[in-house]
Design a protein around this motif. Structure first.
Motif, mmCIF file in Angstrom:
data_model
loop_
_atom_site.group_PDB
_atom_site.id
_atom_site.type_symbol
_atom_site.label_atom_id
_atom_site.label_comp_id
_atom_site.label_asym_id
_atom_site.label_seq_id
_atom_site.Cartn_x
_atom_site.Cartn_y
_atom_site.Cartn_z
ATOM 1 N N ARG A 479 111.131 40.079 42.660
ATOM 2 C CA ARG A 479 110.983 39.830 43.890
ATOM 3 C C ARG A 479 110.173 40.587 45.070
ATOM 4 O O ARG A 479 109.874 39.758 45.706
ATOM 5 N N SER A 481 107.147 41.904 45.101
ATOM 6 C CA SER A 481 105.426 41.672 44.451
ATOM 7 C C SER A 481 104.958 40.014 45.092
ATOM 8 O O SER A 481 105.761 39.289 45.389
ATOM 9 N N ALA A 482 103.655 40.195 45.172
ATOM 10 C CA ALA A 482 103.090 38.928 45.005
ATOM 11 C C ALA A 482 103.362 38.031 44.379
ATOM 12 O O ALA A 482 103.828 36.490 44.919
ATOM 13 N N LEU A 483 103.735 38.128 43.295
ATOM 14 C CA LEU A 483 103.839 36.862 42.360
ATOM 15 C C LEU A 483 105.992 37.121 42.950
ATOM 16 O O LEU A 483 106.054 35.356 42.500
ATOM 17 N N ARG A 485 106.878 36.518 45.597
ATOM 18 C CA ARG A 485 106.978 35.481 46.883
ATOM 19 C C ARG A 485 106.288 34.498 46.654
ATOM 20 O O ARG A 485 106.747 33.465 46.475
ATOM 21 N N ARG A 486 105.921 34.512 45.126
ATOM 22 C CA ARG A 486 104.999 33.123 44.607
ATOM 23 C C ARG A 486 105.999 32.526 44.207
ATOM 24 O O ARG A 486 106.593 31.361 44.174
ATOM 25 N N VAL A 488 109.254 32.155 44.765
ATOM 26 C CA VAL A 488 110.227 31.749 45.962
ATOM 27 C C VAL A 488 109.947 31.271 46.426
ATOM 28 O O VAL A 488 109.880 29.659 46.587
ATOM 29 N N ALA A 489 108.683 30.666 47.142
ATOM 30 C CA ALA A 489 107.631 29.779 47.201
ATOM 31 C C ALA A 489 107.531 27.777 46.276
ATOM 32 O O ALA A 489 107.461 27.424 47.472
ATOM 33 N N SER A 497 103.873 24.646 48.084
ATOM 34 C CA SER A 497 102.138 26.082 47.599
ATOM 35 C C SER A 497 101.698 25.250 47.203
ATOM 36 O O SER A 497 100.320 26.138 46.884
ATOM 37 N N LEU A 502 98.567 27.810 45.181
ATOM 38 C CA LEU A 502 99.136 28.005 44.302
ATOM 39 C C LEU A 502 99.422 26.642 43.529
ATOM 40 O O LEU A 502 99.925 25.732 43.712
ATOM 41 N N LEU A 510 105.189 31.257 34.454
ATOM 42 C CA LEU A 510 105.525 32.710 34.126
ATOM 43 C C LEU A 510 107.480 33.205 34.652
ATOM 44 O O LEU A 510 107.440 33.808 33.670
#
Ligand SMILES: Nc1ncnc2c1ncn2[C@@H]1O[C@H](COP(=O)(O)OP(=O)(O)OP(=O)(O)O)[C@@H](O)[C@H]1O
Ligand SMILES: [Mg+2]
Lengths: 638, 299
Positions: A479, A481-483, A485-486, A488-489, A497, A502, A510
């Protein structure tokens, strides 16, 4: 030729019932915007009530019908609209979905308390009418009646929607509630009418269906799920298409029963029963989807704070120590329950990733867990670390494969496709003698740790606590990490997004793969803990219940996952002390979900935001830029 | 109801006037003969519009004129029935939104589309990360058909981790600073007032390092002082070489900020040119003063 006609008659009859139930779903959805997952359960309750009145109490058929269809069903619809649906008016699809799933569990719970599922009941057809020969095929009175009723319903609905003011309003309300309000009709009144009508149609379908199959709570609740497929054919809006979908499903199913090669049926005994699920899945896939659209502000208040690394490690250590200490004090049953709860907690964690962060609802999580347990049991002697790894990998791949076709689906449709997958998998995989053997279960062992096999329950619990701890740390790390954030975004705003570059699909894929991998791990551990796993451990209802429990406890939090897991294991134990109610698990969960429908983060997700911790972290990130770091710190301290 | 365009100040000295007039470069984005229909409503009709680097181009028009729809077409969220979209000379009409972003279009949304469960800083960071990984992967990204690899986070470990997250951090810090949001970095966006939330949208768009920035009513909800700060920011961005398109109902802001203005009404372009000329155009005045019945209820 004769056989074909005979099969077609049966198909049309089933199709007629599917069409009736589906039209009820569509009417409710079209007027209130809520897809009622409890629709089947309403039909089930109606069928049982009808049995109670006409068979048990011996009331005349027509009087019983009148009571159920004209009194009970409308009142039920009204109550549901008043208590639940209204608060869902502007809620997200996911919330509406959870609440109606909760309602379904409540209705199933009530029904199994009132009508003991162990007792066998027979619901006869309405009248002992003579059968007639049409085109050389015997058609029973009941069959003719069903078809005639379906036609009557179709005509009545058509008349209602075309010619009454209510009907015009009903059509307007989906497209633009504000427009409707301007035209002077009240959206609430229209929605109320829709719930009442939908409930009556569900009841009618339930009463018609019960004599054709069996009067059984689960069967009826799920059989009416078949109506979902028909409703989806009509894209939840179009009644003529819905009726056509119902008829098509009935016919396909019936012809398949007659003409499917024998070899298929011996290899996949459940294939026939699974047909509606396959049909639903297929329809969802070919259905044209809306394009990504900017939908504007969706209010989500107070998202729980995300714990940092140090905090999550500390939490995990505390849990392990607690398990190690408490293990010496607790009874064997308690240890077994908690151990189970920890495994369920890991499953719940996989749902935190998927549903809490990425916003994808899956009703098939235990199906994946089941596959994990199966792989664990089959690979490398059925109790090795290699087996655990294989379970994780297989499930991650499976999760991605299941998600692949579902990637274009959103919210409700996605949930429906996972439901179809879960139920289909039960029929063709878990209930299949070729898979779980004729005894219906396989043995699974525990992997040894550092060469020592874990045999005491106490040690096992500690091991599982550390597994949960590690999984929790990992989920939180993802959660942050960048992943993460992705994920959630993409959930918060797919449109935004996409416009920041994205790929929404990659992200979803993923999320499914990671979540399924974690579920696979849980499956391997579950198998090792239980020693034996069978089809019954991984049903659709269990998936739903665990998901809803997690929603109650906080779908975005690790602590929520822990509590939900323990609760899921503990409730059945409590059940044995509360004999006056059956299906305590379902009832508690259902009522709980309905009650916390207003708390988007669940009971454990509403803790206050610790801005300072976050600010300190940010200040570290921005050390390269001392001024920014200072401003952030000052602001947080202010 | 939009403000009336007549304002004594007009194009005043408030704007920095960073770019000399007439130095407009190549059009960065071109929309050609765009048609969009929603059911019975022709939302856009043969609309052509372009924006050049170094300029702030205004796009104005009464409610429901089709401004937001045109932005949706430009960013790939709405496919036009007819017409073409070109980005930096490249045809992108059929390209998806996320791939267009990678070519350099960014936007803000009139109806806010923030990542509500993230903080201000994270909203910007997630965009910066998406962008950074594209830049680092350079040519390779093109070979992979531009699909975002998931392994772009700090999680991919190894030696590159440190510099990479540092770059992101400095980008984010710079943008926070430029938009004046630094003090709110740890704030969750769901608690922000609308005006500030619009700034976060702008900041997030900037984090993708765009060539074309489409801002859909970024000034609504801001007070006058903040609105004029916003105006100067947009001018600065343009003078840094960005093509900025501004949709705005605040005529003062439009007149002060824009180098060129295009007016849409009922899905067609009714005027286009220098702000002062457009303002005095009789067709524009008619559209804004409006015949009775023109007014569209707020949605
Ligand atoms: N997705 C949609 N479906 C149906 N109609 C739409 C849709 N999007 C926009 N419209 C209609 O298209 C027309 C143009 O809308 P648009 O939002 O582009 O106007 P706008 O110029 O941005 O207006 P405003 O100043 O109010 O933001 C309006 O009449 C609107 O109702
Ligand atoms: Mg607009």
């Amino acid at each position: 030729m004769n056989e074909f006609l005979a099969l077609s008659v049966v198909g049309i009859v089933y199709g007629a019932v599917y069409a009736i139930t589906a039209s009820g779903l569509v009417v409710t959805y079209a007027t209130s915007g809520v897809f009622n997952f409890a629709h089947g359960a309403v039909g089930m309750v109606a069928a049982f009530s009808y049995w109670e009145l006409s068979v048990n109490l011996g009331m005349p058929v027509l009087a019983s019908l009148a009571v159920v269809l004209l009194v009970e069903a409308p009142v039920l619809g009204l109550v549901v609209e008043r208590l639940l649906a209204r608060q869902l008016h502007s809620a997200s699809t996911e919330r509406a979905l959870m609440v109606t799933l909760g309602l379904m569990l409540v209705l199933v719970g009530i029904a199994s308390t009132v009508w003991n599922p162990e007792t066998e009941r027979i619901l006869p057809g309405f009248f002992s009418m003579d059968s007639a020969r049409i085109l050389g095929v015997n058609v029973s009175g009941q069959q003719m009646l069903v078809v005639a009723l379906a036609i009557a319903v179709a005509v009545a609905l058509w008349g209602l929607l075309k010619h009454s003011r209510l009907g015009v309003a009903m059509r307007a309300v989906v497209d633009d509630p504000e427009l409707l309000a301007m035209a002077g009709a009240s959206p609430i009144r229209v929605a109320r009418a829709g719930w009442i009508l939908g409930s009556m149609l569900a009841a009618l379908a339930g009463i018609l269906l019960a004599p054709l199959v069996t009067l059984d709570i689960t069967t009826l609740t799920l059989l009416v799920v078949n109506g979902y497929a028909a409703a989806v054919v009509g894209r939840l809006k179009n009644l003529p298409l819905t009726f056509a979908g119902g008829a098509a499903l009935g016919l396909i199913q019936s012809w398949a029963v007659g003409y499917m090669p024998q070899s298929w049926q011996s290899w996949l005994p459940g294939i026939r029963t699974a047909l509606p699920m396959i049909f639903l899945f297929a329809v969802l896939l070919i259905l044209p989807q809306d394009r990504l659209r900017a939908i504007g502000r969706v209010v989500t208040n107070g998202v729980p704070r995300v714990a940092g690394l140090r905090e999550s490690v500390a939490g995990a250590l505390a849990l392990v120590v607690l398990a190690a200490v408490a293990g010496g004090l607790l009874s064997g049953t308690a240890i077994a329950t908690i151990s189970q709860g920890l495994v369920y907690g890991i499953i719940a964690l996989s749902l935190v990733l998927l549903t809490g962060y990425a916003g994808q609802v899956s009703l098939a999580q235990l199906t994946i867990v089941g596959v994990g347990a199966f792989v664990m049991g089959k690979v490398d002697g059925g109790g090795s670390w290699f087996g655990v790894l294989a379970a994780v990998v297989c499930c991650a791949v499976l999760g991605a494969l299941v998600a692949l076709p579902a990637l274009r689906l959103k919210g409700l449709y996605l949930a429906l496709s996972t439901l179809a997958f879960a139920q289909g998998a039960t029929y063709v995989f878990f209930d299949n003698d070729h898979v779980f053997g004729s005894g219906g279960s396989i043995a699974v062992g525990r992997p040894a740790i550092a060469g020592i096999s874990v045999s005491s329950a106490h040690t096992e619990m500690t091991v599982l606590a550390s597994m949960f701890g590690i999984a929790g740390i990992a989920v939180l790390a993802i959660r942050r990490s960048a992943l993460g954030r992705r994920l959630v975004a993409t959930n918060d705003s797919p449109a935004a997004s996409a416009t920041i570059g994205l790929g929404v699909r990659t992200t979803k894929l993923l999320a499914f793969a990671m979540s399924a991998g974690l579920a696979g791990l849980a499956g391997a551990l579950y198998g090792g803990l239980q020693g034996q796993v069978g089809a019954n451990d991984f049903g659709l209802f269990s998936s739903m219940t665990l998901l809803l429990l997690l929603v109650i406890c906080g779908v975005r939090t690790v602590s929520g996952a822990l509590v939900a897991g323990i609760g899921f294991a503990a409730l059945p134990v409590l059940q044995s002390h509360v004999s006056w109610v059956s299906d305590l698990v379902g009832l508690v969960t259902g009522v709980g979900v309905v009650l916390v429908g207003r708390l988007p983060n669940g009971l454990f997700g509403s803790s206050p935001v610790h801005r300072r911790i976050e600010a300190r972290r940010l200040a570290r990130v921005y050390t390269s830029d001392p001024i920014t770091a200072d401003v952030i710190q000052d602001h947080a301290n202010a | 109801m939009p403000e009336r365009p007549a304002e004594p100040t007009g194009v005043t000295g408030i704007s920095a006037g960073a770019t000399g007039s007439g130095t407009s470069g190549e059009p960065a984005i071109e929309l050609e003969g765009i048609w969009v229909r929603f059911g019975g409503l022709q939302a856009l009709q043969e609309v052509s519009f372009s924006a050049a680097r170094g300029e702030v181009s205004g796009l104005i028009g009464p409610n429901g004129a089709g401004k937001t729809t045109l932005f949706n077409v430009a960013t790939g969220l709405q496919r036009p029935e007819r017409g073409r979209v070109r980005l930096l000379g490249r045809e992108v009409t059929r390209m998806g939104a996320h791939r267009r972003c990678r070519l350099g279009v960014a936007r803000t949304f009139q109806r806010l589309e923030l990542f509500w469960s993230l903080t201000v800083e994270e909203n910007i960071r997630v965009a910066a990360e998406a962008h950074l990984h594209r830049r680092l992967r350079g040519v390779g990204a093109g070979l992979l058909r531009g699909n975002a690899s998931p392994w772009n986070g700090p999680s991919d470990g190894g030696l590159r981790r440190h510099p990479r997250s540092q770059t992101t951090a400095s980008t984010v810090a710079r943008i926070l600073d430029r938009t004046g949001l630094t003090g709110l970095a740890t704030e969750r966006v769901d608690g922000l007032p609308t005006g500030t939330a619009r700034l976060v949208e702008l900041a997030r768009a900037l984090a993708t390092d765009p060539v074309v920035l489409l801002a859909d009513e970024p000034g609504s909800g801001l007070d006058d002082a903040d609105a004029s700060t916003l105006g100067s920011l947009l001018r600065e961005l343009a003078s840094d070489g960005m093509a900025v398109v501004l949709v705005e109902h605040d005529m003062g802001l439009v007149m002060r900020t824009c180098h060129r203005v295009t007016v849409l009404d009922f899905g067609t372009v009714i005027a286009s040119g220098k702000p002062s000329d457009v303002r005095s155009d009789p067709a524009v005045q008619a559209a804004y003063l409006g015949a009775p019945g023109v007014e569209v209820p707020a949605r």
